[in-house]
Motif scaffolding. Sequence first.
Motif, PDB file in Angstrom:
ATOM      1  N   PRO A  34       0.798  -1.221   0.000  1.00  0.00           N
ATOM      2  CA  PRO A  34       0.000   0.000   0.000  1.00  0.00           C
ATOM      3  C   PRO A  34       0.837   1.282   0.000  1.00  0.00           C
ATOM      4  O   PRO A  34       0.428   2.280  -0.599  1.00  0.00           O
ATOM      5  N   VAL A  35       2.001   1.274   0.650  1.00  0.00           N
ATOM      6  CA  VAL A  35       2.859   2.462   0.667  1.00  0.00           C
ATOM      7  C   VAL A  35       3.404   2.718  -0.735  1.00  0.00           C
ATOM      8  O   VAL A  35       3.373   3.846  -1.231  1.00  0.00           O
ATOM      9  N   ARG A  36       3.869   1.683  -1.388  1.00  0.00           N
ATOM     10  CA  ARG A  36       4.373   1.826  -2.762  1.00  0.00           C
ATOM     11  C   ARG A  36       3.255   2.263  -3.706  1.00  0.00           C
ATOM     12  O   ARG A  36       3.458   3.096  -4.587  1.00  0.00           O
ATOM     13  N   PHE A  37       2.052   1.712  -3.500  1.00  0.00           N
ATOM     14  CA  PHE A  37       0.891   2.096  -4.302  1.00  0.00           C
ATOM     15  C   PHE A  37       0.622   3.587  -4.154  1.00  0.00           C
ATOM     16  O   PHE A  37       0.426   4.299  -5.139  1.00  0.00           O
ATOM     17  N   LEU A  38       0.619   4.059  -2.914  1.00  0.00           N
ATOM     18  CA  LEU A  38       0.355   5.467  -2.641  1.00  0.00           C
ATOM     19  C   LEU A  38       1.411   6.360  -3.276  1.00  0.00           C
ATOM     20  O   LEU A  38       1.097   7.398  -3.860  1.00  0.00           O
ATOM     21  N   ARG A  39       2.664   5.957  -3.186  1.00  0.00           N
ATOM     22  CA  ARG A  39       3.732   6.738  -3.821  1.00  0.00           C
ATOM     23  C   ARG A  39       3.609   6.708  -5.340  1.00  0.00           C
ATOM     24  O   ARG A  39       3.847   7.718  -6.003  1.00  0.00           O
ATOM     25  N   ARG A  40       3.233   5.579  -5.894  1.00  0.00           N
ATOM     26  CA  ARG A  40       3.146   5.416  -7.347  1.00  0.00           C
ATOM     27  C   ARG A  40       2.018   6.253  -7.951  1.00  0.00           C
ATOM     28  O   ARG A  40       2.186   6.891  -8.976  1.00  0.00           O
ATOM     29  N   TYR A  41       0.845   6.232  -7.296  1.00  0.00           N
ATOM     30  CA  TYR A  41      -0.321   6.900  -7.879  1.00  0.00           C
ATOM     31  C   TYR A  41      -0.590   8.273  -7.301  1.00  0.00           C
ATOM     32  O   TYR A  41      -1.397   9.019  -7.853  1.00  0.00           O
ATOM     33  N   GLY A  42       0.080   8.609  -6.197  1.00  0.00           N
ATOM     34  CA  GLY A  42       0.047   9.954  -5.649  1.00  0.00           C
ATOM     35  C   GLY A  42      -1.307  10.601  -5.620  1.00  0.00           C
ATOM     36  O   GLY A  42      -2.237  10.099  -5.000  1.00  0.00           O
ATOM     37  N   SER A  78      -7.748   9.334  -4.396  1.00  0.00           N
ATOM     38  CA  SER A  78      -8.629  10.342  -3.819  1.00  0.00           C
ATOM     39  C   SER A  78      -9.267   9.872  -2.519  1.00  0.00           C
ATOM     40  O   SER A  78      -9.855  10.671  -1.798  1.00  0.00           O
ATOM     41  N   HIS A  79      -9.142   8.603  -2.216  1.00  0.00           N
ATOM     42  CA  HIS A  79      -9.822   8.045  -1.059  1.00  0.00           C
ATOM     43  C   HIS A  79      -9.087   6.798  -0.601  1.00  0.00           C
ATOM     44  O   HIS A  79      -8.557   6.055  -1.437  1.00  0.00           O
ATOM     45  N   VAL A  80      -9.044   6.562   0.716  1.00  0.00           N
ATOM     46  CA  VAL A  80      -8.380   5.380   1.273  1.00  0.00           C
ATOM     47  C   VAL A  80      -9.313   4.683   2.249  1.00  0.00           C
ATOM     48  O   VAL A  80      -9.905   5.327   3.117  1.00  0.00           O
ATOM     49  N   HIS A  81      -9.453   3.361   2.096  1.00  0.00           N
ATOM     50  CA  HIS A  81     -10.094   2.515   3.099  1.00  0.00           C
ATOM     51  C   HIS A  81      -8.944   1.920   3.908  1.00  0.00           C
ATOM     52  O   HIS A  81      -8.226   1.047   3.426  1.00  0.00           O
ATOM     53  N   LEU A  82      -8.766   2.397   5.116  1.00  0.00           N
ATOM     54  CA  LEU A  82      -7.629   2.009   5.948  1.00  0.00           C
ATOM     55  C   LEU A  82      -8.022   0.889   6.905  1.00  0.00           C
ATOM     56  O   LEU A  82      -8.920   1.054   7.724  1.00  0.00           O
ATOM     57  N   ASN A  83      -7.374  -0.243   6.751  1.00  0.00           N
ATOM     58  CA  ASN A  83      -7.553  -1.387   7.643  1.00  0.00           C
ATOM     59  C   ASN A  83      -6.333  -2.276   7.495  1.00  0.00           C
ATOM     60  O   ASN A  83      -5.468  -2.017   6.665  1.00  0.00           O
ATOM     61  N   ASN A  84      -6.243  -3.294   8.289  1.00  0.00           N
ATOM     62  CA  ASN A  84      -5.061  -4.149   8.272  1.00  0.00           C
ATOM     63  C   ASN A  84      -5.472  -5.614   8.187  1.00  0.00           C
ATOM     64  O   ASN A  84      -6.618  -5.975   8.478  1.00  0.00           O
ATOM     65  N   ASN A  85      -4.536  -6.445   7.766  1.00  0.00           N
ATOM     66  CA  ASN A  85      -4.728  -7.894   7.720  1.00  0.00           C
ATOM     67  C   ASN A  85      -3.355  -8.556   7.637  1.00  0.00           C
ATOM     68  O   ASN A  85      -2.331  -7.882   7.656  1.00  0.00           O
ATOM     69  N   HIS A  86      -3.371  -9.868   7.519  1.00  0.00           N
ATOM     70  CA  HIS A  86      -2.113 -10.623   7.468  1.00  0.00           C
ATOM     71  C   HIS A  86      -1.763 -11.077   6.049  1.00  0.00           C
ATOM     72  O   HIS A  86      -0.925 -11.948   5.861  1.00  0.00           O
ATOM     73  N   GLY A  87      -2.435 -10.492   5.056  1.00  0.00           N
ATOM     74  CA  GLY A  87      -2.106 -10.759   3.659  1.00  0.00           C
ATOM     75  C   GLY A  87      -2.778 -11.978   3.062  1.00  0.00           C
ATOM     76  O   GLY A  87      -2.550 -12.304   1.901  1.00  0.00           O
ATOM     77  N   GLU A 119       2.241  13.193   2.852  1.00  0.00           N
ATOM     78  CA  GLU A 119       3.026  13.782   1.768  1.00  0.00           C
ATOM     79  C   GLU A 119       2.188  13.961   0.511  1.00  0.00           C
ATOM     80  O   GLU A 119       2.508  14.778  -0.340  1.00  0.00           O
ATOM     81  N   VAL A 120       1.129  13.159   0.366  1.00  0.00           N
ATOM     82  CA  VAL A 120       0.204  13.263  -0.772  1.00  0.00           C
ATOM     83  C   VAL A 120      -1.048  13.950  -0.254  1.00  0.00           C
ATOM     84  O   VAL A 120      -1.914  13.328   0.320  1.00  0.00           O
ATOM     85  N   ASN A 121      -1.144  15.250  -0.425  1.00  0.00           N
ATOM     86  CA  ASN A 121      -2.230  16.056   0.142  1.00  0.00           C
ATOM     87  C   ASN A 121      -3.591  15.721  -0.444  1.00  0.00           C
ATOM     88  O   ASN A 121      -3.705  15.269  -1.572  1.00  0.00           O
ATOM     89  N   GLY A 122      -4.622  15.995   0.333  1.00  0.00           N
ATOM     90  CA  GLY A 122      -5.992  15.923  -0.166  1.00  0.00           C
ATOM     91  C   GLY A 122      -6.606  14.544  -0.175  1.00  0.00           C
ATOM     92  O   GLY A 122      -7.568  14.311  -0.886  1.00  0.00           O
TER      93      GLY A 122
END
Length: 120
Positions: free
Chosen positions: A45-53, A57-66, A90-93
Amino acid sequence: EVLNDSAFAFNLGSKSRWLDLILSRVPELGVTLDTGHSNVNGEDPVRFLRRYGRRVSHVHLNNNHGRADEHNVLGDGILNVRKFLKTAREVNGICVNLELNPQKYSPKHALSEARSLLRG
């Protein structure tokens, strides 16, 4: 070629290679990042966020074990929550929703756990 290499029944946009194709054809389109889906699909998810910046426009934040989309509290899984939130700042908005399993966690427990994790 396998058309559905996603862990979910839907493949369209579930993996970066498909999303790249969609976004290249519809430049004004924004995307929702679901951190749980990302983990299950083997996408960081971190790489995804950096890649698509700013396309995110929206994030569903949750966790799991993959292995399954468990909708766990932030500290229960493989997502590096602090690193993810630092990158999100770092990615505003970006609108972030905490998406949890209501059968597993009370709102009070989820908020308490999130606060303690974020305070360090």
